[in-house]
Scaffold this motif. Structure first.
Motif, PDB file in Angstrom:
ATOM      1  N   VAL A  16       0.860  -1.178   0.000  1.00  0.00           N
ATOM      2  CA  VAL A  16       0.000   0.000   0.000  1.00  0.00           C
ATOM      3  C   VAL A  16       0.898   1.232   0.000  1.00  0.00           C
ATOM      4  N   VAL A  17       0.736   2.092  -0.983  1.00  0.00           N
ATOM      5  CA  VAL A  17       1.441   3.375  -1.004  1.00  0.00           C
ATOM      6  C   VAL A  17       0.474   4.439  -0.500  1.00  0.00           C
ATOM      7  N   HIS A  18       0.868   5.117   0.562  1.00  0.00           N
ATOM      8  CA  HIS A  18       0.066   6.201   1.140  1.00  0.00           C
ATOM      9  C   HIS A  18       0.604   7.524   0.607  1.00  0.00           C
ATOM     10  N   LEU A  19      -0.230   8.284  -0.064  1.00  0.00           N
ATOM     11  CA  LEU A  19       0.182   9.571  -0.627  1.00  0.00           C
ATOM     12  C   LEU A  19      -0.398  10.687   0.217  1.00  0.00           C
ATOM     13  N   ILE A  20       0.488  11.485   0.811  1.00  0.00           N
ATOM     14  CA  ILE A  20       0.092  12.561   1.709  1.00  0.00           C
ATOM     15  C   ILE A  20       0.804  13.834   1.276  1.00  0.00           C
ATOM     16  N   TYR A  21       0.210  14.982   1.573  1.00  0.00           N
ATOM     17  CA  TYR A  21       0.812  16.230   1.119  1.00  0.00           C
ATOM     18  C   TYR A  21       2.150  16.486   1.820  1.00  0.00           C
ATOM     19  N   ARG A  22       2.163  16.340   3.134  1.00  0.00           N
ATOM     20  CA  ARG A  22       3.378  16.555   3.922  1.00  0.00           C
ATOM     21  C   ARG A  22       3.259  15.741   5.193  1.00  0.00           C
ATOM     22  N   LEU A  23       4.312  15.069   5.592  1.00  0.00           N
ATOM     23  CA  LEU A  23       4.294  14.262   6.804  1.00  0.00           C
ATOM     24  C   LEU A  23       4.896  15.078   7.940  1.00  0.00           C
ATOM     25  N   ASP A  24       4.015  15.597   8.769  1.00  0.00           N
ATOM     26  CA  ASP A  24       4.411  16.452   9.883  1.00  0.00           C
ATOM     27  C   ASP A  24       3.407  16.231  11.000  1.00  0.00           C
ATOM     28  N   ILE A  25       3.586  16.883  12.119  1.00  0.00           N
ATOM     29  CA  ILE A  25       2.699  16.707  13.260  1.00  0.00           C
ATOM     30  C   ILE A  25       1.282  17.101  12.888  1.00  0.00           C
ATOM     31  N   GLY A  26       0.324  16.229  13.160  1.00  0.00           N
ATOM     32  CA  GLY A  26      -1.077  16.507  12.885  1.00  0.00           C
ATOM     33  C   GLY A  26      -1.925  15.282  13.154  1.00  0.00           C
ATOM     34  N   GLY A  27      -3.243  15.473  13.236  1.00  0.00           N
ATOM     35  CA  GLY A  27      -4.142  14.360  13.533  1.00  0.00           C
ATOM     36  C   GLY A  27      -4.163  13.310  12.445  1.00  0.00           C
ATOM     37  N   LEU A  28      -4.310  13.732  11.200  1.00  0.00           N
ATOM     38  CA  LEU A  28      -4.295  12.795  10.085  1.00  0.00           C
ATOM     39  C   LEU A  28      -2.983  12.027  10.040  1.00  0.00           C
ATOM     40  N   GLU A  29      -1.888  12.745  10.207  1.00  0.00           N
ATOM     41  CA  GLU A  29      -0.574  12.114  10.150  1.00  0.00           C
ATOM     42  C   GLU A  29      -0.384  11.109  11.280  1.00  0.00           C
ATOM     43  N   THR A  30      -0.902  11.425  12.469  1.00  0.00           N
ATOM     44  CA  THR A  30      -0.823  10.495  13.592  1.00  0.00           C
ATOM     45  C   THR A  30      -1.600   9.222  13.298  1.00  0.00           C
ATOM     46  N   LEU A  31      -2.801   9.378  12.714  1.00  0.00           N
ATOM     47  CA  LEU A  31      -3.596   8.212  12.342  1.00  0.00           C
ATOM     48  C   LEU A  31      -2.858   7.340  11.339  1.00  0.00           C
ATOM     49  N   LEU A  32      -2.271   7.973  10.337  1.00  0.00           N
ATOM     50  CA  LEU A  32      -1.544   7.239   9.310  1.00  0.00           C
ATOM     51  C   LEU A  32      -0.397   6.440   9.923  1.00  0.00           C
ATOM     52  N   VAL A  33       0.398   7.085  10.755  1.00  0.00           N
ATOM     53  CA  VAL A  33       1.537   6.414  11.382  1.00  0.00           C
ATOM     54  C   VAL A  33       1.074   5.262  12.271  1.00  0.00           C
ATOM     55  N   ASP A  34       0.031   5.499  13.073  1.00  0.00           N
ATOM     56  CA  ASP A  34      -0.472   4.434  13.949  1.00  0.00           C
ATOM     57  C   ASP A  34      -0.991   3.251  13.145  1.00  0.00           C
ATOM     58  N   ALA A  35      -1.680   3.535  12.038  1.00  0.00           N
ATOM     59  CA  ALA A  35      -2.212   2.448  11.214  1.00  0.00           C
ATOM     60  C   ALA A  35      -1.083   1.624  10.605  1.00  0.00           C
ATOM     61  N   ILE A  36      -0.057   2.294  10.102  1.00  0.00           N
ATOM     62  CA  ILE A  36       1.079   1.576   9.523  1.00  0.00           C
ATOM     63  C   ILE A  36       1.776   0.726  10.575  1.00  0.00           C
ATOM     64  N   ASN A  37       1.994   1.293  11.755  1.00  0.00           N
ATOM     65  CA  ASN A  37       2.709   0.565  12.807  1.00  0.00           C
ATOM     66  C   ASN A  37       1.928  -0.643  13.313  1.00  0.00           C
ATOM     67  N   ARG A  38       0.591  -0.567  13.266  1.00  0.00           N
ATOM     68  CA  ARG A  38      -0.224  -1.586  13.920  1.00  0.00           C
ATOM     69  C   ARG A  38      -0.865  -2.590  12.962  1.00  0.00           C
ATOM     70  N   MET A  39      -0.926  -2.280  11.668  1.00  0.00           N
ATOM     71  CA  MET A  39      -1.545  -3.219  10.750  1.00  0.00           C
ATOM     72  C   MET A  39      -0.694  -4.483  10.659  1.00  0.00           C
ATOM     73  N   PRO A  40      -1.312  -5.673  10.656  1.00  0.00           N
ATOM     74  CA  PRO A  40      -0.531  -6.915  10.659  1.00  0.00           C
ATOM     75  C   PRO A  40       0.469  -6.968   9.503  1.00  0.00           C
ATOM     76  N   ALA A  41       1.724  -7.241   9.827  1.00  0.00           N
ATOM     77  CA  ALA A  41       2.791  -7.209   8.828  1.00  0.00           C
ATOM     78  C   ALA A  41       2.607  -8.259   7.749  1.00  0.00           C
ATOM     79  N   GLU A  42       1.928  -9.353   8.093  1.00  0.00           N
ATOM     80  CA  GLU A  42       1.745 -10.416   7.104  1.00  0.00           C
ATOM     81  C   GLU A  42       0.627 -10.093   6.113  1.00  0.00           C
ATOM     82  N   ARG A  43      -0.129  -9.030   6.382  1.00  0.00           N
ATOM     83  CA  ARG A  43      -1.256  -8.695   5.501  1.00  0.00           C
ATOM     84  C   ARG A  43      -0.859  -7.694   4.421  1.00  0.00           C
TER      85      ARG A  43
END
Length: 398
Positions: A16-43
């Motif tokens: 999955v390629v996530h395309l974002i305008y800028r990766l910096d501190i913010g609510g959307l960015e926090t959600l994105l990072v948390d989802a990447i860190n927590r989604m099962p690696a085998e999936r």
């Protein structure tokens, strides 16, 4: 273009390629990072592409093997960026491109031309300059690009209705997914657990906190005005206001605080990496935005057991039940905001009860696990329906 942390495997799950305008501190960015860190690696595997650039915030991606790219897009149309992304997608060969908000939606067409099987777009909120989402040019762009997108994900019922009714997106292309929050990291303070921040100078102080980028859409100026009114309404109360975050309005907010003589009661705390423990030191969470989707910081505050006083904009009324776990007020109305804050200052038991109710609501409906399961189901379903998964996965060596 820059890249970090690559990984190679003989047999790999879909990318999955996530395309974002800028990766910096913010609510959307926090959600994105948390989802990447927590989604099962085998999936699924993940890569993040920033149209402009990224900051040290990117270090919060702790999952191994996540590639990070910056396209350094110039202001304006910047057609070269489309070409750069096309070449990158052809090299990475992702199964899914997931774009976020208006600034990235047009690149779904680039992904289609690059042969990306599945295109997903998420709408997390509207711009401060167009809080109702009525800009004809922007909505025309959304309608024109929609046929290139398999699903558009609104993160609140308000955004879902707006995309369907105002923008004109077909219901079959929409998939509502509520934002989620980490309810283990964001939790109520334990008995005897107190903060050691500068604003905890008085153990009896009522600390009103807000977290967000200091910019027009968050309208912290209204919150400062409301706090000044509150101090005049309750002159004997030890009141504190903490604004966590940074942004273009920091200097003007500091001047506003000084003009009201509140330097000893208001802290501009700057950007913080330790938001969870900072929130546990608040008595109440306040949000003065003029436009929102489903604000992550509001979910984090509710998970932290805080009562909420917020403007009734965007998807916030879906989260805050007025009189049950917080209070809702009109935007840009310092008087109404001050009155709502005063009710909790006067009745600390009410503040605790509404905070507990907010925590219970997050646990029921807005957990991180529920959000991840919804995105996994969306990704799986779209890939299955396209029947092109094998084209996007490196074959296993036999």
């Amino acid at each position: 273009m820059a890249a970090i942390a690559s990984s190679a495997h003989a047999c790999q799950p879909p990318l999955v390629v996530h395309l974002i305008y800028r990766l910096d501190i913010g609510g959307l960015e926090t959600l994105l990072v948390d989802a990447i860190n927590r989604m099962p690696a085998e999936r699924y595997r993940h890569a993040v592409v920033c149209l402009t650039d990224y900051t040290e915030f990117a270090a919060r991606i702790t999952r191994p093997g996540v590639e990070l790219f910056a396209l350094h897009k110039l202001p304006g149309a910047a057609p070269r960026t489309h070409l750069d992304l096309w070449y990158l997608l052809r090299r990475l060969r992702p199964a899914i491109l997931h774009t976020y908000n208006l600034g990235t939606i047009e690149y779904a067409t680039t992904a289609l031309l690059a042969g990306v099987p599945v295109r997903v777009h998420a709408e997390h909120g509207r711009d401060a300059g167009d809080p109702q989402g009525l800009n004809r040019k922007h909505n025309l762009l959304r309608r024109l690009v929609a046929p290139c997108i398999d699903r558009i994900v609104p993160v609140s019922r308000d955004l879902h209705a707006w995309l369907r009714d105002a923008v004109g997106i077909a219901e079959r292309r929409l998939c509502l997914i509520d934002n989620g929050v980490d309810t283990e990291r964001f939790r109520p303070a334990l008995p005897g657990e107190s903060g050691a921040e500068a604003w905890h100078d008085d153990p009896h102080a009522f600390v009103i906190g807000s977290v967000g980028r200091l910019q027009d859409v968050k309208d912290q100026a209204t919150l400062v005005d409301a706090f000044a009114l509150l101090c005049r309404m309750l002159p004997q109360e030890p009141l504190r206001l903490v604004l966590v975050g940074d942004g273009p309005l920091r200097a003007s907010l500091a001047a506003q605080v000084a003009a009201n003589g509140l330097q000893d009661r208001v802290w501009l705390a700057g950007a913080r990496a330790d938001v969870a423990p900072v929130m546990r030191g608040f008595s109440l969470f306040a949000l003065s935005s003029i436009a929102e989707g489903t604000p992550v910081t509001l979910l984090e505050a509710m998970a932290s057991g805080l009562p909420v006083v917020s403007t009734a904009v965007g998807g916030i009324p879906d989260l805050v039940a007025d009189g049950a776990n917080g209070a809702l007020v009109p935007p840009s109305n310092p008087q109404a905001l001050a009155q709502a804050l005063a009710a909790y200052v006067r009745d600390r038991a009410l503040a605790q009860a509404h905070g507990a109710a907010g925590r219970a609501r997050v646990e029921r409906q807005y957990s991180m696990q529920a959000m991840l399961e919804a995105y996994l189901a969306l990704y799986d379903g779209l890939l299955h329906s396209k029947n092109k998964v094998n084209e996007a996965i490196t074959p296993c060596a036999e």
